[in-house]
Motif scaffolding. Sequence first.
Motif, PDB file in Angstrom:
ATOM      1  N   HIS A 166      24.261 -10.906  15.818  1.00 41.21           N
ATOM      2  CA  HIS A 166      23.838  -9.704  15.078  1.00 41.21           C
ATOM      3  C   HIS A 166      25.051  -8.912  14.583  1.00 41.21           C
ATOM      4  O   HIS A 166      25.138  -7.701  14.790  1.00 41.21           O
ATOM      5  CB  HIS A 166      22.946  -8.824  15.951  1.00 41.21           C
ATOM      6  CG  HIS A 166      21.636  -9.449  16.294  1.00 41.21           C
ATOM      7  ND1 HIS A 166      21.428 -10.149  17.464  1.00 41.21           N
ATOM      8  CD2 HIS A 166      20.456  -9.499  15.606  1.00 41.21           C
ATOM      9  CE1 HIS A 166      20.187 -10.593  17.500  1.00 41.21           C
ATOM     10  NE2 HIS A 166      19.562 -10.206  16.373  1.00 41.21           N
ATOM     11  N   SER A 184      26.991  -6.983  11.885  1.00 39.87           N
ATOM     12  CA  SER A 184      26.652  -6.227  10.684  1.00 39.87           C
ATOM     13  C   SER A 184      27.940  -5.816   9.985  1.00 39.87           C
ATOM     14  O   SER A 184      28.831  -5.237  10.602  1.00 39.87           O
ATOM     15  CB  SER A 184      25.838  -4.984  11.052  1.00 39.87           C
ATOM     16  OG  SER A 184      25.568  -4.196   9.913  1.00 39.87           O
ATOM     17  N   CYS A 230      27.933  -4.154  16.059  1.00 42.08           N
ATOM     18  CA  CYS A 230      26.567  -3.957  16.556  1.00 42.08           C
ATOM     19  C   CYS A 230      26.547  -2.860  17.613  1.00 42.08           C
ATOM     20  O   CYS A 230      25.587  -2.756  18.377  1.00 42.08           O
ATOM     21  CB  CYS A 230      26.010  -5.265  17.141  1.00 42.08           C
ATOM     22  SG  CYS A 230      27.009  -5.984  18.461  1.00 42.08           S
ATOM     23  N   GLU A 240      23.545  -0.293  18.083  1.00 38.53           N
ATOM     24  CA  GLU A 240      22.196  -0.806  18.329  1.00 38.53           C
ATOM     25  C   GLU A 240      21.772  -0.543  19.773  1.00 38.53           C
ATOM     26  O   GLU A 240      22.422  -0.998  20.720  1.00 38.53           O
ATOM     27  CB  GLU A 240      22.137  -2.309  18.032  1.00 38.53           C
ATOM     28  CG  GLU A 240      22.611  -2.700  16.653  1.00 38.53           C
ATOM     29  CD  GLU A 240      21.722  -2.165  15.529  1.00 38.53           C
ATOM     30  OE1 GLU A 240      20.634  -1.632  15.837  1.00 38.53           O
ATOM     31  OE2 GLU A 240      22.107  -2.264  14.357  1.00 38.53           O
ATOM     32  N   LYS A 294      18.854  -7.289  18.914  1.00 39.35           N
ATOM     33  CA  LYS A 294      20.131  -6.835  18.379  1.00 39.35           C
ATOM     34  C   LYS A 294      20.801  -5.789  19.283  1.00 39.35           C
ATOM     35  O   LYS A 294      21.978  -5.490  19.154  1.00 39.35           O
ATOM     36  CB  LYS A 294      19.952  -6.255  16.983  1.00 39.35           C
ATOM     37  CG  LYS A 294      19.015  -5.049  16.892  1.00 39.35           C
ATOM     38  CD  LYS A 294      18.825  -4.624  15.458  1.00 39.35           C
ATOM     39  CE  LYS A 294      17.809  -3.490  15.315  1.00 39.35           C
ATOM     40  NZ  LYS A 294      18.198  -2.248  15.976  1.00 39.35           N
ATOM     41  N   ASP A 295      20.008  -5.273  20.238  1.00 36.13           N
ATOM     42  CA  ASP A 295      20.526  -4.256  21.158  1.00 36.13           C
ATOM     43  C   ASP A 295      21.169  -4.843  22.421  1.00 36.13           C
ATOM     44  O   ASP A 295      21.712  -4.096  23.245  1.00 36.13           O
ATOM     45  CB  ASP A 295      19.379  -3.344  21.612  1.00 36.13           C
ATOM     46  CG  ASP A 295      18.288  -4.135  22.338  1.00 36.13           C
ATOM     47  OD1 ASP A 295      17.984  -5.266  21.913  1.00 36.13           O
ATOM     48  OD2 ASP A 295      17.746  -3.621  23.338  1.00 36.13           O
ATOM     49  N   CYS A 334      29.119  -9.536  19.187  1.00 37.45           N
ATOM     50  CA  CYS A 334      27.694  -9.461  18.848  1.00 37.45           C
ATOM     51  C   CYS A 334      27.049 -10.843  18.922  1.00 37.45           C
ATOM     52  O   CYS A 334      26.001 -11.090  18.291  1.00 37.45           O
ATOM     53  CB  CYS A 334      27.508  -8.860  17.453  1.00 37.45           C
ATOM     54  SG  CYS A 334      28.248  -7.231  17.261  1.00 37.45           S
TER      55      CYS A 334
END
Length: 626
Positions: free
Chosen positions: A507, A509, A519, A522, A566-567, A592
């Motif tokens: 994940h 970004s 990430c 998140e 994603k957390d 991530c």
Amino acid sequence: MASDSVKYMPVHGGGGATTASSADIKSLLAAVKPRKASAFAYVSVLAFVAFTVFLAFSPSRNTSSPWFANIFSSGDPHGGDGGGSSAAGRYRSQFSSIFSYAFPNATWSQPSNRSSGAISSRPGSNFSDPIAKNGNFSSTTSSFAGSVPKNETLQSPDTDNLGPVAKNSTFGSLATNQTNPVAKNSTDKSLNGSSNHSWSDQTRETPSNPKNGTVIAPNSGKEQASKTNQTAVPPPKSAVTAAPPEKQSNKSSDSGSLVKEEIVRWKDSLKNCDFFDGEWVKDESYPLYKPGSCNLIDEQFNCILNGRPDKDFQKLRWKPKKCDLPRLNGSHLLEMIRGRRLVFVGDSLNRNMWESLVCILRGSVKDQSNVFEANGRHHFRGEADYSFVFRDYNCTVEFYVSPFLVQEWEVVDKNGTKKETLRLDLVGRSSDQYKGADIIVFNTGHWWTHEKTSKGEDYYQEGSHVYDELNVLEAFRKALTTWSRWVDKNVNPNKSLVFFRGYSASHFSGGQWNSGGACDSETEPIKNQTYLTPYPPKMQVLERVLKGMKTSVTYLNITRMSDYRKDGHPSIYRKQKLSEEERRSPLRYQDCSHWCLPGVPDSWNEILYAELLVKLDKLENTRRKP
């Protein structure tokens, strides 16, 4: 004259000499008064009694009299001296009690020429203690027959002559109640013996000098310590190496029954359930182990220790739509893999899953000192293989580093320089080490997304041929085909279960792992499916390879369920000590791809647990013997 002659004439008319003697005795008795006669009789009786007592308690060491031998020789408390031993013991006990009462400071020596079990006296010999080597006995606080003089140190026997109680036992004072604590490393749990008498049935000799005397005791194979008024203290936990076989088997059978009940309870509902179609739900009873309780977690995955402030990501549980997953019971799973090897093979994401399972299982073991890495390692990033031993269950949970499942290689080009290649035709080097495992969980994927593998230029090799360029999906197919052929050839499906865990979503970004992807902001999972990434083409290749295999391989398709989370990544909480460059730009260096623990990999292991509840009974009984 005539009247005197008539006075001493015998009544029946005996001879002259006899008549004269009798007359003399009668005249003597007549001369003694009654009181003096009584006193003389008492003195004679007392003299006889005193003489008898002297002989009784001071017999000759070499006497051959059967009367003395029967009274004073020690009888074997276990019948070693025949039927007369018990009677002799009673007589000896009675006489010794009287004697010790009359002469409290005297010592009593017994003859050393006993029957079987006796140990004769030797000059300068040490005390042969049947209970323990290096047993230190402090001074006696009570008086008893044959007692050891005050402050006397009783030496230990040779190691070879030790009885049922182990070496290195330390005993406390021989007090009135004879409470003997069994010290560290002692394996016996109780002491046997007789009432109010320490070592009463053992032959012992005390020397004339009580301070420096030595006492000889019999071999402990036949004689043991007193029973009544003795309290044996059990050994400390560190001294107990294992429970008796009967207790172990009972515990195993009880645990096995519980596992069977678990399988019966869940098998039908899990058999036709799609574990991977579901959602994440909040559950306050999670995580499966307390954060910070498992010191085996690598720093890279230990987000809470690294300072992550939010904890709600640990409270989510995966819930399939058409069934409920059983909560992973570590004790049950350990019983299921008792005597077996459970192996993970693959990249660092499989290491993530392996560490999660080791922590779950370790937390369910009562004595965690019986869980250890086989080579004593505490960090799990630098070596090629690791194995955690669960000694109480005779099983191992292992991890083998093989990020591509095929071999990384080196070749020398025309200029004489070395370059790295990937041998698509050779399975990983560690394959011989795990091919006999009972349960194997494979994975690969993330390393195929790196720049070198994605481009495929002058990198992939088969035989001596290095491809100038090869599409990564084709290379991936070739590598998986090599792996599948190895499995078909080397894994017996009747004795081993094979799983392949799917691709775990990243994940990042705003970039990738090496280009500023982030990430860290998140804190909640994805809730709208439209934001999920498409199913990876590499996993489509994997599914086609699995369908063409002879060996049944269970596909753990965790890609979609992981994509929601994603957390769950370490992000900036991936390490404690940052480099100078990382401190200047902490948001630039984020993870991530991997997962915090406790976290998402725990749910992967719950699915593995559910699969094993359904399928493990298909294996032949190939458990290792303890």
